[in-house]
Design a protein around this motif. Structure first.
Motif, PDB file in Angstrom:
ATOM      1  N   SER A   1       1.211 -34.622  -8.840  1.00 57.24           N
ATOM      2  CA  SER A   1       1.927 -33.535  -8.166  1.00 57.24           C
ATOM      3  C   SER A   1       0.937 -32.429  -7.837  1.00 57.24           C
ATOM      4  CB  SER A   1       3.063 -32.997  -9.048  1.00 57.24           C
ATOM      5  OG  SER A   1       2.545 -32.492 -10.260  1.00 57.24           O
ATOM      6  N   THR A   2       1.352 -31.565  -6.936  1.00 58.16           N
ATOM      7  CA  THR A   2       0.512 -30.428  -6.564  1.00 58.16           C
ATOM      8  C   THR A   2       1.259 -29.131  -6.838  1.00 58.16           C
ATOM      9  OG1 THR A   2       1.289 -30.450  -4.282  1.00 58.16           O
ATOM     10  CG2 THR A   2      -0.707 -31.702  -4.761  1.00 58.16           C
ATOM     11  N   SER A   3       0.488 -28.089  -7.077  1.00 59.20           N
ATOM     12  CA  SER A   3       1.043 -26.752  -7.248  1.00 59.20           C
ATOM     13  C   SER A   3       0.000 -25.768  -6.739  1.00 59.20           C
ATOM     14  CB  SER A   3       1.379 -26.472  -8.713  1.00 59.20           C
ATOM     15  OG  SER A   3       0.216 -26.544  -9.505  1.00 59.20           O
ATOM     16  N   VAL A   4       0.454 -24.577  -6.448  1.00 55.76           N
ATOM     17  CA  VAL A   4      -0.464 -23.536  -5.989  1.00 55.76           C
ATOM     18  C   VAL A   4      -0.544 -22.467  -7.068  1.00 55.76           C
ATOM     19  CG1 VAL A   4      -0.919 -21.807  -4.220  1.00 55.76           C
ATOM     20  CG2 VAL A   4       0.100 -23.999  -3.582  1.00 55.76           C
ATOM     21  N   SER A   5      -1.776 -22.148  -7.461  1.00 58.73           N
ATOM     22  CA  SER A   5      -2.013 -21.139  -8.478  1.00 58.73           C
ATOM     23  C   SER A   5      -3.131 -20.227  -7.985  1.00 58.73           C
ATOM     24  CB  SER A   5      -2.414 -21.804  -9.798  1.00 58.73           C
ATOM     25  OG  SER A   5      -2.767 -20.847 -10.757  1.00 58.73           O
ATOM     26  N   GLY A   6      -2.828 -18.959  -7.824  1.00 59.73           N
ATOM     27  CA  GLY A   6      -3.827 -18.017  -7.333  1.00 59.73           C
ATOM     28  C   GLY A   6      -4.304 -18.349  -5.935  1.00 59.73           C
ATOM     29  N   GLY A   7      -3.438 -18.946  -5.128  1.00 52.85           N
ATOM     30  CA  GLY A   7      -3.795 -19.299  -3.761  1.00 52.85           C
ATOM     31  C   GLY A   7      -4.583 -20.593  -3.642  1.00 52.85           C
ATOM     32  N   VAL A   8      -4.765 -21.316  -4.747  1.00 51.65           N
ATOM     33  CA  VAL A   8      -5.526 -22.566  -4.747  1.00 51.65           C
ATOM     34  C   VAL A   8      -4.606 -23.716  -5.145  1.00 51.65           C
ATOM     35  CG1 VAL A   8      -7.471 -23.786  -5.799  1.00 51.65           C
ATOM     36  CG2 VAL A   8      -7.641 -21.338  -5.353  1.00 51.65           C
ATOM     37  N   THR A   9      -4.646 -24.784  -4.371  1.00 57.79           N
ATOM     38  CA  THR A   9      -3.836 -25.965  -4.676  1.00 57.79           C
ATOM     39  C   THR A   9      -4.470 -26.737  -5.825  1.00 57.79           C
ATOM     40  OG1 THR A   9      -3.121 -26.126  -2.387  1.00 57.79           O
ATOM     41  CG2 THR A   9      -2.856 -28.092  -3.741  1.00 57.79           C
ATOM     42  N   ARG A  10      -3.667 -27.063  -6.815  1.00 58.67           N
ATOM     43  CA  ARG A  10      -4.089 -27.835  -7.986  1.00 58.67           C
ATOM     44  C   ARG A  10      -3.334 -29.152  -8.011  1.00 58.67           C
ATOM     45  NH1 ARG A  10      -8.659 -25.748  -9.381  1.00 58.67           N
ATOM     46  NH2 ARG A  10      -8.589 -23.516  -9.637  1.00 58.67           N
ATOM     47  N   ILE A  11      -3.962 -30.172  -8.560  1.00 58.64           N
ATOM     48  CA  ILE A  11      -3.350 -31.495  -8.671  1.00 58.64           C
ATOM     49  C   ILE A  11      -3.153 -31.786 -10.152  1.00 58.64           C
ATOM     50  CG2 ILE A  11      -3.596 -33.948  -8.136  1.00 58.64           C
ATOM     51  CD1 ILE A  11      -5.517 -33.013  -5.848  1.00 58.64           C
ATOM     52  N   SER A  12      -1.946 -32.250 -10.495  1.00 59.52           N
ATOM     53  CA  SER A  12      -1.618 -32.525 -11.900  1.00 59.52           C
ATOM     54  C   SER A  12      -1.167 -33.969 -12.057  1.00 59.52           C
ATOM     55  CB  SER A  12      -0.493 -31.606 -12.375  1.00 59.52           C
ATOM     56  OG  SER A  12      -0.880 -30.255 -12.266  1.00 59.52           O
ATOM     57  N   ASP A  13      -1.389 -34.514 -13.255  1.00 62.92           N
ATOM     58  CA  ASP A  13      -0.890 -35.855 -13.543  1.00 62.92           C
ATOM     59  C   ASP A  13       0.584 -35.786 -13.932  1.00 62.92           C
ATOM     60  OD1 ASP A  13      -0.816 -34.963 -16.202  1.00 62.92           O
ATOM     61  OD2 ASP A  13      -2.511 -36.186 -16.840  1.00 62.92           O
TER      62      ASP A  13
END
Length: 109
Positions: free
Chosen positions: A33-45
């Motif tokens: 999955s993806t999320s945005v944190s501090g304007g940066v897209t992060r990818i999580s398992d």
């Protein structure tokens, strides 16, 4: 992102990223999955662990994009490269100071 396919003893298939993140095992899928944190897209398992850095080092197109975003661009920005792209050494070109009249010999970009 690079992937590895592993055929198990019972003829089922296990698929992981080249970094070892599990995607499929014995017919069970594990989503990312993806999320945005501090304007940066992060990818999580599938357990919510941030695997962005792991995927960046794993090769493939996604790894390349993440490496450029997280390492190459910040390095260029911190080295002052952004001011050099106009060919004027970071200074405002003469033609820009003179209202965009083409009086300098260097190209205005």
């Amino acid at each position: 992102m690079g992937i590895h396919q592993i055929k198990t003893e019972d003829n089922s298939l296990t698929i992981t990223t080249s970094s070892g993140v599990l995607l499929v095992s014995k017919g069970q899928t594990f989503s990312l999955s993806t999320s945005v944190s501090g304007g940066v897209t992060r990818i999580s398992d599938d357990q919510g662990n941030d695997i962005t850095v792991i995927l960046a080092g794993g090769g493939g197109q996604l790894g390349g994009i993440l490496t450029v975003r997280d390492q190459d661009i910040p390095q260029l920005q911190s080295s002052g490269y952004a001011g050099l792209r106009s060919g004027h050494g970071g200074e405002q070109p003469e033609c820009a100071r003179l209202g965009r009249e083409r009086r300098c010999r260097r190209p205005c970009i």
